[in-house]
Enzyme design. Structure first.
Site, PDB file in Angstrom:
ATOM      1  N   PHE A  33      -5.307  58.453  29.988  1.00  0.00           N
ATOM      2  CA  PHE A  33      -5.250  59.847  29.560  1.00  0.00           C
ATOM      3  C   PHE A  33      -6.402  60.696  30.089  1.00  0.00           C
ATOM      4  O   PHE A  33      -7.539  60.259  30.176  1.00  0.00           O
ATOM      5  CB  PHE A  33      -5.275  59.930  28.024  1.00  0.00           C
ATOM      6  CG  PHE A  33      -4.069  59.304  27.370  1.00  0.00           C
ATOM      7  CD1 PHE A  33      -2.863  59.175  28.052  1.00  0.00           C
ATOM      8  CD2 PHE A  33      -4.144  58.847  26.053  1.00  0.00           C
ATOM      9  CE1 PHE A  33      -1.759  58.605  27.448  1.00  0.00           C
ATOM     10  CE2 PHE A  33      -3.046  58.272  25.448  1.00  0.00           C
ATOM     11  CZ  PHE A  33      -1.851  58.143  26.143  1.00  0.00           C
ATOM     12  N   HIS A  37      -2.993  65.238  29.502  1.00  0.00           N
ATOM     13  CA  HIS A  37      -2.173  64.482  28.536  1.00  0.00           C
ATOM     14  C   HIS A  37      -2.481  64.956  27.113  1.00  0.00           C
ATOM     15  O   HIS A  37      -1.576  65.130  26.294  1.00  0.00           O
ATOM     16  CB  HIS A  37      -2.489  62.980  28.600  1.00  0.00           C
ATOM     17  CG  HIS A  37      -2.131  62.314  29.884  1.00  0.00           C
ATOM     18  ND1 HIS A  37      -3.070  61.847  30.767  1.00  0.00           N
ATOM     19  CD2 HIS A  37      -0.924  62.010  30.430  1.00  0.00           C
ATOM     20  CE1 HIS A  37      -2.471  61.279  31.801  1.00  0.00           C
ATOM     21  NE2 HIS A  37      -1.170  61.369  31.623  1.00  0.00           N
ATOM     22  N   GLN A  61       9.840  53.655  39.339  1.00  0.00           N
ATOM     23  CA  GLN A  61       9.599  54.941  40.000  1.00  0.00           C
ATOM     24  C   GLN A  61       8.564  54.821  41.124  1.00  0.00           C
ATOM     25  O   GLN A  61       8.158  55.829  41.706  1.00  0.00           O
ATOM     26  CB  GLN A  61       9.200  56.010  38.992  1.00  0.00           C
ATOM     27  CG  GLN A  61       7.846  55.828  38.325  1.00  0.00           C
ATOM     28  CD  GLN A  61       7.637  56.814  37.184  1.00  0.00           C
ATOM     29  OE1 GLN A  61       8.252  56.731  36.131  1.00  0.00           O
ATOM     30  NE2 GLN A  61       6.765  57.780  37.393  1.00  0.00           N
ATOM     31  N   GLY A 147       4.260  67.759  31.480  1.00  0.00           N
ATOM     32  CA  GLY A 147       3.346  68.698  32.131  1.00  0.00           C
ATOM     33  C   GLY A 147       3.978  69.348  33.350  1.00  0.00           C
ATOM     34  O   GLY A 147       4.780  68.726  34.050  1.00  0.00           O
TER      35      GLY A 147
HETATM   36  O1  PAF Z   1       4.858  61.771  34.327  1.00  0.00           O
HETATM   37  C1  PAF Z   1       4.767  60.560  34.052  1.00  0.00           C
HETATM   38  O2  PAF Z   1       3.711  60.088  33.593  1.00  0.00           O
HETATM   39  C2  PAF Z   1       5.943  59.643  34.301  1.00  0.00           C
HETATM   40  O3  PAF Z   1       6.635  60.009  35.442  1.00  0.00           O
HETATM   41  C3  PAF Z   1       6.892  59.546  33.085  1.00  0.00           C
HETATM   42  C4  PAF Z   1       7.523  60.880  32.751  1.00  0.00           C
HETATM   43  C5  PAF Z   1       6.117  59.031  31.882  1.00  0.00           C
HETATM   44  C6  PAF Z   1       8.021  58.556  33.386  1.00  0.00           C
HETATM   45  O4  PAF Z   1       7.520  57.299  33.689  1.00  0.00           O
END
Ligand code: PAF
Length: 282
Positions: A33, A37, A61, A147
């Site tokens: 964080f 965040h 991802q 965000g």
């Molecule tokens: O923005 C992020 O931290 C990530 O892409 C998320 C939305 C938590 C998905 O893994």
């Protein structure tokens, strides 16, 4: 503050809250964080009865050559920061829980993920949409907060909830910057002092574009001609893209007529950074 790792425990608790007519706010994160965040959590705290923050570094991802293994993590520090903001639950599932053997279902949001980061990170938004849909099912939020720094992600998730009729309001909150303008990112920790100085040219270029647009400049070509020299620095910045897009469709535009976003992604050393800004012509 509770820490929940088990998926079923999280869903059971969420369904119990929903059964009592209580509202749930989710802030999905990958942890490590920073103030960005925390600002999402502070906002989330004001939007419902229960605030859940998920921490999950989502492997689907990240492309094969990307920084999944070295993505920064500090779970204990994250928990104490979240506790100070008044988070009720940290939901921190493990990878096998989220993607057990045999997992084979993915969600693809098409148009808005084609350009910008989607062009160089082809599986990224499929992974984001899939994990966020899973988190929505597990946490049952009425409100989910993201965000604007990941602006394409925000637009993608708004499209996801619209297209799939998900009963969740996706809220975008402003990007948070360091005092000198650098957009806050968990990946900033990888920058050496010299790289950090070079990285500042990204936000400086965006601020210059915002000022030019505020003074009436609508042309992408003229904006880019003014900005491009700003990216020549030492150590060098390797631009992935600099793009002027419609704020809603994310399609590239050559003239600003309505709400537009100027978005940039660049490699500074081994670190890929992104930033964006709203351009408004009076
Ligand atoms: O923005 C992020 O931290 C990530 O892409 C998320 C939305 C938590 C998905 O893994």
């Amino acid at each position: 503050m509770q820490v929940i790792r088990d998926l079923q425990d999280m869903q059971d608790l969420a369904l119990a809250w929903r059964g009592r007519g209580e509202t749930i706010v989710l802030v999905p994160t990958m942890g490590y964080f920073h103030q960005g965040h925390l600002s999402l959590m502070e906002y989330g705290r004001s939007r419902g009865d229960h605030l859940v923050v998920s921490i999950f570094v989502n492997p689907t991802q990240f492309g094969p050559q990307e920084d999944l293994d070295r993505y920064p993590r500090d779970f204990d520090r994250d928990c104490s920061l979240a506790r100070e903001v008044g988070v009720d639950v940290i939901f921190a599932p493990d990878t096998t829980g989220m993607y057990p053997p045999g997992f084979q279902t993915f969600v693809t949001v098409e148009e808005v993920t084609r350009g910008l980061c989607g062009a160089s990170r082809p599986i990224h938004f499929r992974g984001v949409a899939t994990v966020v849909l899973k988190l929505f099912n597990l946490v049952q939020p009425q409100v989910a907060v993201f965000g604007e720094k990941d602006y394409q992600q925000l637009v993608t998730l708004q499209q996801l909830v619209t297209d799939l009729n998900l009963p969740v309001q996706v809220v975008g909150r402003p990007l948070v910057r360091e005092a000198d303008g650098l957009a806050l990112s968990s990946r900033n920790v990888f920058l050496s002092p010299a790289e950090r100085a070079s990285a500042l040219s990204l936000s400086q270029a965006l601020f210059k574009a915002r000022d030019l647009a505020a003074n009436g400049e609508r042309s992408r070509d003229r904006l880019f001609t003014a900005l491009k020299p700003m990216f020549t620095c030492d150590p060098p910045i390797n631009l992935d893209y600099l793009a002027l897009v419609d704020s809603q469709t994310l399609k590239e535009i050559d003239t600003i007529h309505g709400p537009a976003r100027l978005a940039v992604a660049a490699w500074v050393g081994q670190t890929r950074l992104i930033d964006n800004i709203l351009l408004e012509v009076p």
